[in-house]
Motif scaffolding. Structure first.
Motif, PDB file in Angstrom:
ATOM      1  N   THR A  14       9.488   3.111  -4.611  1.00  0.00           N
ATOM      2  CA  THR A  14       9.030   4.254  -3.834  1.00  0.00           C
ATOM      3  C   THR A  14       7.604   3.971  -3.368  1.00  0.00           C
ATOM      4  N   ASP A  50       8.278   0.774  -8.225  1.00  0.00           N
ATOM      5  CA  ASP A  50       9.136   1.761  -8.868  1.00  0.00           C
ATOM      6  C   ASP A  50       8.256   2.884  -9.390  1.00  0.00           C
ATOM      7  N   ASN A  51       8.694   4.121  -9.197  1.00  0.00           N
ATOM      8  CA  ASN A  51       7.954   5.265  -9.768  1.00  0.00           C
ATOM      9  C   ASN A  51       6.475   5.259  -9.339  1.00  0.00           C
ATOM     10  N   SER A  52       6.240   4.873  -8.074  1.00  0.00           N
ATOM     11  CA  SER A  52       4.866   4.593  -7.645  1.00  0.00           C
ATOM     12  C   SER A  52       3.925   5.793  -7.735  1.00  0.00           C
ATOM     13  N   ASP A  74       6.374  12.413  -3.988  1.00  0.00           N
ATOM     14  CA  ASP A  74       7.056  11.499  -3.052  1.00  0.00           C
ATOM     15  C   ASP A  74       7.022  12.073  -1.633  1.00  0.00           C
ATOM     16  N   ALA A  82       3.832   8.551  -9.724  1.00  0.00           N
ATOM     17  CA  ALA A  82       3.397   8.857 -11.099  1.00  0.00           C
ATOM     18  C   ALA A  82       2.636   7.684 -11.711  1.00  0.00           C
ATOM     19  N   ASP A  83       3.142   6.472 -11.482  1.00  0.00           N
ATOM     20  CA  ASP A  83       2.465   5.298 -12.069  1.00  0.00           C
ATOM     21  C   ASP A  83       1.056   5.117 -11.495  1.00  0.00           C
TER      22      ASP A  83
END
Ligand code: CMP
Length: 139
Positions: free
Chosen positions: A4, A80-82, A122, A84-85
């Motif tokens: 993402t 991945d999971n950009s 997102d 939140a990360d």
């Protein structure tokens, strides 16, 4: 695309003071892939449009002035999971409350002057990416 996206900005004083390279190095080594990037000096109108969600809040006028005070780097990052990360990676909005080892802890100075921006969802990542980039500017 295999992850993402999130939108980041290296804010004016962080860039002006020469921290852009170190911040980008940390972002890339943390596994975020740069899909698009540009150096841009926002007008007050553009900064106000970007942060329109905060219009009416006590810090809005000052934020707009600050974000149009000099060049910034805007970049679309993929992972991945950009969202939140990346938020975890940069730390709390207020650098004084950001965890040890985060970008804002290392480079931030105040709630306003907090070194970097990261999208909060997102949906907003897409809106913010479209604010800065045409789809043809992505690689
Ligand atoms: P950013 O993640 O770019 O999103 C909005 C910005 O407003 C935030 O980082 C801060 O730099 C700035 N800001 C200034 N004052 C406040 C506040 N009281 N609460 C939240 N954000 C603030």
């Amino acid at each position: 695309m295999s992850g993402t996206i999130t939108l980041t900005m290296i804010k004016p004083d962080a860039w002006r003071e020469g921290h852009g390279g170190a911040i980008l190095d940390r972002i890339i080594k943390a596994g975020f892939i740069v899909r698009a990037m540009k150096l841009v000096h926002l007008t007050p109108g553009q900064a106000g449009q970007f942060y329109a969600v905060h219009k009416g809040k006590p810090f809005y006028e000052s934020l707009v002035k600050y974000m149009s005070s000099g060049p910034i780097v805007a970049a679309i990052l993929e992972k991945d999971n950009s969202v939140a990360d990346f938020r975890k990676f940069i730390g709390a909005t207020n650098p004084a409350q950001a965890a040890e080892g985060t970008i804002r802890r290392q480079f931030g100075k105040s709630l306003e002057s907090n070194a970097v921006h990261g999208s909060d969802s997102d949906e907003n990542a897409v809106i913010e990416s479209n604010f800065f980039f045409n789809r043809t500017e992505w690689v």
